[in-house]
Design an enzyme around this catalytic site. Structure first.
Site, PDB file in Angstrom:
ATOM      1  CG  ASP A 169      -8.138   0.560   3.026  1.00  0.00           C
ATOM      2  OD1 ASP A 169      -8.987  -0.250   2.617  1.00  0.00           O
ATOM      3  OD2 ASP A 169      -6.906   0.378   2.902  1.00  0.00           O
TER       4      ASP A 169
ATOM      5  CE  LYS B 125      -4.155  -1.932   2.083  1.00  0.00           C
ATOM      6  NZ  LYS B 125      -5.227  -1.772   3.071  1.00  0.00           N
TER       7      LYS B 125
END
Ligand code: ATR
Length: 292
Positions: free
Chosen positions: A108, A72
């Site tokens: 997210d 990420k």
């Protein structure tokens, strides 16, 4: 079964490992319900292969990618462009195709926002407790401040780590909106009010489900609403402790749901209906064997 033909678009997940993912269920269910000619598949990307994988996906005309552990942060170096909040957080989980490469987003964080809103939890103008100072807590902290929280308290076992995140946030947003506390120092929170709290440590994650990051009832008496990023089991120990002390509590499955919905919306330039969101949520719970 949908037909795959010459016009089928490809989306997928890159990570290592990817075998546990529920994302194919989210995206393929949405595509099926919407009659969209799109398939979503997991791609296991080995160490050292990330750049090639992203370039290869672009060359293969893939519409979009999700990115999971451990890539990420590293994936930021493979982007043509990055969204503002994702850049502040320093983590990207969604790549959206543009003319000359992928643009990175962090759904997210925005998924957490939508999940909290769907449970009626306000961020704007609130003072919010964030438990933890790792990657997930950092995303939650940046999200809360960027959505207008008046103040956040980052509470962590290792106070120095909380301090670092708080300093960074105060620097980025140019105001003293984040403070760091050791977990045990909840007695130092300004008295006379209760707080919403986001549980963003890894404690309580299945199979260590019997644990909560802090047990003291006096702490839970300071919380009016608890949001646990953990979703398995569906009532975590943190949630139980919040409820036992009179608060409301929610698990993190809706965050997982909305991070997917938001990625799907970015890829396809659509807004998913509430009915389809709920259908996907049911399908996720069924696949994952989670009951509410
Ligand atoms: P993630 O990416 O899921 O956020 P992480 O970056 O490894 O994972 O962060 C884990 C978080 O859980 C940290 O805040 C960690 O606290 P420390 O910074 O003190 O390590 C917290 N955590 C993990 N195990 C813990 C435990 N047994 N008690 C208290 N906090 C714990």
């Amino acid at each position: 079964m949908r037909r795959i033909d010459g016009h089928t678009r490809l989306c997928g997940l890159i990570g290592n490992p990817v075998g546990h993912t529920v994302s194919p269920v989210i995206h393929n269910t949405l595509a099926e319900r919407e009659g969209r000619n799109l398939v979503y598949v997991p791609f296991h990307v080995g160490e050292g292969q990330l750049k090639k994988a992203v370039e290869g996906a672009f060359a293969l005309n893939a519409l979009g990618l999700n990115v999971t552990v451990p890539y990420k942060s590293e994936v930021i170096g493979c982007l043509a462009e990055i969204d503002g909040i994702a850049e502040k957080i320093g983590a990207v989980n969604t790549l959206v195709r543009t003319g000359n490469g992928y643009k990175g987003y962090n759904t997210d964080a925005t998924g957490l926002y939508r999940a909290m809103r769907s449970e009626g939890i306000r961020i704007e103008g609130e003072e919010i407790l964030i438990l933890g100072a790792g990657g997930a807590a950092r995303a939650a902290a940046f999200l809360c401040v960027s959505k207008g929280a008046a103040r956040i308290y980052i509470m962590n076992r290792t106070k120095e780590k909380a301090q670092k995140v708080a300093e960074e946030i105060n620097g980025v947003f140019g105001r003293e909106c984040a403070a760091a506390l050791h977990l045990e120092d909840y007695g130092k929170l300004p008295p006379g009010r209760k707080y919403p709290a986001i549980q963003a440590t890894s404690v309580g994650l299945y199979p260590g489900a019997e644990a909560a990051v802090i047990e003291d009832r006096a702490f839970y008496e300071r919380i009016h609403t608890g949001f646990d990023l953990v979703y398995r089991p569906s009532c975590t120990r943190f949630m139980k402790l919040v409820r036992d002390a009179g608060g409301k509590a929610y698990h993190g499955l809706k965050m997982l749901l909305y991070q997917g919905v938001e990625a799907y919306e970015l890829w396809n330039g659509v807004s998913v209906s509430e009915e389809d969101v709920l259908a996907v949520y049911d399908k996720m719970k069924e696949t994952m064997g989670i009951e509410e």
